[in-house]
Design a protein around this motif. Sequence first.
Motif, mmCIF file in Angstrom:
data_model
loop_
_atom_site.group_PDB
_atom_site.id
_atom_site.type_symbol
_atom_site.label_atom_id
_atom_site.label_comp_id
_atom_site.label_asym_id
_atom_site.label_seq_id
_atom_site.Cartn_x
_atom_site.Cartn_y
_atom_site.Cartn_z
ATOM 1 N N GLU B 379 0.790 -1.230 0.000
ATOM 2 C CA GLU B 379 0.000 0.000 0.000
ATOM 3 C C GLU B 379 0.823 1.282 0.000
ATOM 4 O O GLU B 379 0.667 2.144 0.880
ATOM 5 N N GLY B 380 1.707 1.365 -0.978
ATOM 6 C CA GLY B 380 2.419 2.627 -1.155
ATOM 7 C C GLY B 380 3.919 2.488 -1.161
ATOM 8 O O GLY B 380 4.581 2.857 -0.190
ATOM 9 N N THR B 381 4.469 1.950 -2.243
ATOM 10 C CA THR B 381 5.917 1.870 -2.418
ATOM 11 C C THR B 381 6.263 2.730 -3.631
ATOM 12 O O THR B 381 5.688 2.532 -4.710
ATOM 13 N N PHE B 382 7.184 3.686 -3.450
ATOM 14 C CA PHE B 382 7.458 4.668 -4.501
ATOM 15 C C PHE B 382 8.951 4.724 -4.802
ATOM 16 O O PHE B 382 9.783 4.676 -3.877
ATOM 17 N N LEU B 383 9.257 4.868 -6.072
ATOM 18 C CA LEU B 383 10.649 5.088 -6.463
ATOM 19 C C LEU B 383 11.026 6.538 -6.161
ATOM 20 O O LEU B 383 10.256 7.462 -6.468
ATOM 21 N N ILE B 384 12.190 6.712 -5.562
ATOM 22 C CA ILE B 384 12.730 8.057 -5.355
ATOM 23 C C ILE B 384 13.848 8.263 -6.370
ATOM 24 O O ILE B 384 14.764 7.425 -6.475
ATOM 25 N N GLU B 385 13.742 9.324 -7.130
ATOM 26 C CA GLU B 385 14.802 9.668 -8.088
ATOM 27 C C GLU B 385 15.194 11.124 -7.889
ATOM 28 O O GLU B 385 14.314 12.010 -7.834
ATOM 29 N N LEU B 389 9.919 11.882 -4.967
ATOM 30 C CA LEU B 389 9.102 10.704 -5.244
ATOM 31 C C LEU B 389 8.767 10.723 -6.735
ATOM 32 O O LEU B 389 8.163 11.677 -7.237
ATOM 33 N N ALA B 390 9.181 9.665 -7.461
ATOM 34 C CA ALA B 390 9.014 9.652 -8.914
ATOM 35 C C ALA B 390 7.707 8.977 -9.323
ATOM 36 O O ALA B 390 6.825 9.610 -9.901
ATOM 37 N N HIS B 391 7.562 7.717 -8.999
ATOM 38 C CA HIS B 391 6.327 7.012 -9.369
ATOM 39 C C HIS B 391 6.183 5.769 -8.486
ATOM 40 O O HIS B 391 7.167 5.294 -7.912
ATOM 41 N N PRO B 392 4.953 5.226 -8.412
ATOM 42 C CA PRO B 392 4.766 4.026 -7.583
ATOM 43 C C PRO B 392 5.392 2.804 -8.251
ATOM 44 O O PRO B 392 5.444 2.720 -9.481
ATOM 45 N N VAL B 393 5.855 1.889 -7.418
ATOM 46 C CA VAL B 393 6.369 0.617 -7.935
ATOM 47 C C VAL B 393 5.601 -0.522 -7.278
ATOM 48 O O VAL B 393 5.024 -0.373 -6.203
ATOM 49 N N ARG B 394 5.597 -1.651 -7.980
ATOM 50 C CA ARG B 394 4.883 -2.813 -7.449
ATOM 51 C C ARG B 394 5.532 -3.289 -6.160
ATOM 52 O O ARG B 394 6.740 -3.132 -5.964
#
Lengths: 490, 441
Positions: B379-385, B389-394
């Motif tokens: 319920e809420g894992t996001f790529l940080i670039e 916060l860039a976009h959600p990831v599976r």
Amino acid sequence: MAEHSLYSRLVRDVAARALDTAAAAGAHYADCRVVNRTVQSLTVKNGEVLGVELSEDSGVGVRVIVDGAWGFAGVGRLDGASVDGAAQDAVRIARASARLLRDPVRLAPVTPAQGEYRTPVERDPFDVSLEDKMDVLLRTDAAMARVSGLRVRQGSLEFVKEERSFASSEGASLTQTIIESGGGIDATATSDSEVQTRSFPNSFGRHQVCGGWEAVLAMDLPGNGERIAEEAVALLTAAVCPEGRMTVILDGTQAALQVHESCGHPTELDRVLGFEAAFAGTSFLTPDLLGSFRYGSEQVTLTADATRPTGLGTFGWDDEGVPAQRTVLVDAGVFRGYMSSRETAAVLGTTSSGAMRADSWPRIPVIRMTNVNLEPGDSSLEEMIAGTERGVYLETNRSWSIDDRRLNFQFGTQNGWEIADGRRVRLVRNALYSGRTPEFWRSCDAVAGPDEWRMWGVVNCGKGEPPQAMHVGHGAAPCRFRDVHVEPAR
Amino acid sequence: VSRTRDELLAVATEALAEIARGEGEAIAMEADSQLTRFANNTIHQNVAESSLQVRLRVIAEQRVGVAQVRGEGTGSLTGVAAAAEQARVLAGVSHPSPLPGPDHGDDALVAFSAATKGATPEQRADLAGTVVRAAERSGVLAYGSMKTTTTRTAIVNSSGVRRFAESTEADLITVIRGDDGAGYAARHAISVDDIDAAAAAAEAVDTCQRNQGAAPLEPGVYEVVLAPYAVVDLLDHLGWVGFNALAKQEHRSFMRLGERLMSESVTISDEPRDPGVFPYPFDYEGVSSRQVAFVANGVCAGFAYDTPTALSDGVESTGHSLPQPNTWGPYARHVVMREGVSSVDELIAGVKRGLYVTRLWYVRDVHPLRTIITGMTREGTFLIEDGKLAHPVRDLRFTQSIVDALADVRGVSRDRHLALGEDASAVLAPWLHLGRFAFTS
């Protein structure tokens, strides 16, 4: 006997009063469970009796539907005023539920049943003296103590007798006596860099079945104590588990837990419908997949069977008064069915599979596994090992984890045996294997036959809010999977 | 109708008085709990329970027996002493842990709210409704529960211990689900009046909306920012496998007193008297619960003790006992991790490429001595670039040593959030920026 008759009359009076009070307060439907549960627990640790504990738990739970919404209240008193209070509380709670109602609850039909059920036992464990029970544990401890190098020796026995009565406003009136017997041992060895535990017959403290004292004797805990202790010590210096994609053979206990996590939970229909989305999670087995989705290989047939002898999910009726039954979940690899309740079955336009169970009187029944079984195949453990070029044979669970849709899993086991060219070559430690549920079960190419198939018990299945710990059964035998990711814990 | 302090102490005292020989301890616990559960924007389960439980431990002639009764049958608790004596006689000679004496601790500082004790089903439905309406406004579905609990506990023993406490807790958790992703939020308070359902709903809806259409990500070792919902799992597991004196005595704990095993910014303690973590005055032996520093500036500092483990080590109990006798050892239920100086945005800004993890799920010990755990993100894992916060990831599986992760702490937030461990113990945790966290699938 007179005492029992008095209790039976009390229970009937309590149930009738609860249903009458609920109806008078406005319930369209009501049911009532009166439960008395007695537990004996004995624990021996490092040669000393850590404790003998006797417990009793009794009370009544009243469940109602008012204005199309559910309410429930449980109280630990059986006097008239308390029972009335519980029924009235349940109705008030249901009216509060109706403040936030989308669709009124509909229940799939069931023929109201009257009857009695009692777990068949050869010898009621509550007729066996505590001295005899303690003797088993102390002899087992002595056997483990013969092995040097152990840090902790522990053994326990547990016996449960639960009398539960169910009555509904539809006319059901049922009385059941469920008897469970369980036991197990743990041997723990330590070094500066390792802690290794071996358990028997299963991890999580004990193996348990619906049955009598004969089940404990059949485990032969004293006869296995020394071997288990030796294995714990040997694991300290065993080779680390190999890494890579290879064949995995699971013993019956680990196969049972694999079934529990990756088949049992995702075929609970309440999860599928979102009832558990905020806690236990949902399921990848959505209704559109029924009848066509290839869950596993043709070797894989899975059933939920509350009629199977000795299973912890074996009973006469579930906690909605639905008769015990056998449901095919996966037939020769194809996804075929769910475990359901009257409410969830109505959503799919079917009848309940009889899987509503509460772990105690103050908790509502929710869909729980009964006995979810991997049906026996036609292979054997020795044949499976002989047919394996490179792999591991894994015994007894050590760690377990799976995602909230029941797809991505990782398990660890206490024991591992490296297999090369069809032979066990050495003991290995800290084994982990992982995968995704359908791919894993599709890679199953052998299941051992009825001679190696056994009903295992899981006594710590958590689900629901407030949380409930259910006792469920799993019939399983050793089984083999090809091309599985294996690695050591590090 | 709930019992008063004197009435519940009388229940425990009467049970203790029935002991025929030796000494004993009686715990009387009365609990009233209500829980309203919602799914698919509707209340689908709604329950209440009330019970009295009496547990009696009898010690005589080096034998210990325990009996426990929940529920009052036809109106009285009878036979508990006889059952405990029956258990004691059959227990065999051992070395039972002695009963502690009174320590004259103060029972007044306890998490209690009359508002929670008096909360109604209509109040709980309205709080659930606040979350559901927020979800409906955003075109998504709400799931969760609103729970209120009142617990009264009286403990007396033959050595003069006589304690009573009444405590309350209110808990709201919610998962908001959209078409292709979900968000989570939880609030826990002593008073139901302090549960800000609107804020929880807004947080979960916001995470859900940002968490749609998650992309797959290659597993591997990443820098992470863990939200407190995730940090609680790390601290909770350390409590069982490391901070517990029995684990140390059985050589199962990673702790090596005086050694620095974690980053200097890591200070973890149990604070049973901190108003922020459901303060409670005593443990299940009636011993006053004391503050214990487990890790101080990264250095292993101490353990939680009950009477048997304290005797074994020649120290005093810290008041962390579970009901005796038991095989689990002492347990910390008010864990606090010291705050840092950064804002959450600053922590994220410090990550070139990594992951923001809202919460973890199904976390289990893989190798307790090495504090290796596994579990999933949820319920809420996001790529940080580049610090954003860039976009959600599976969701990903992780398998990671907790101590190793806490040995590379690159930032700690100044804000903290109260969360609950898997067994409902309170944990006050910050956001953490960790240098490495291993995601395996």
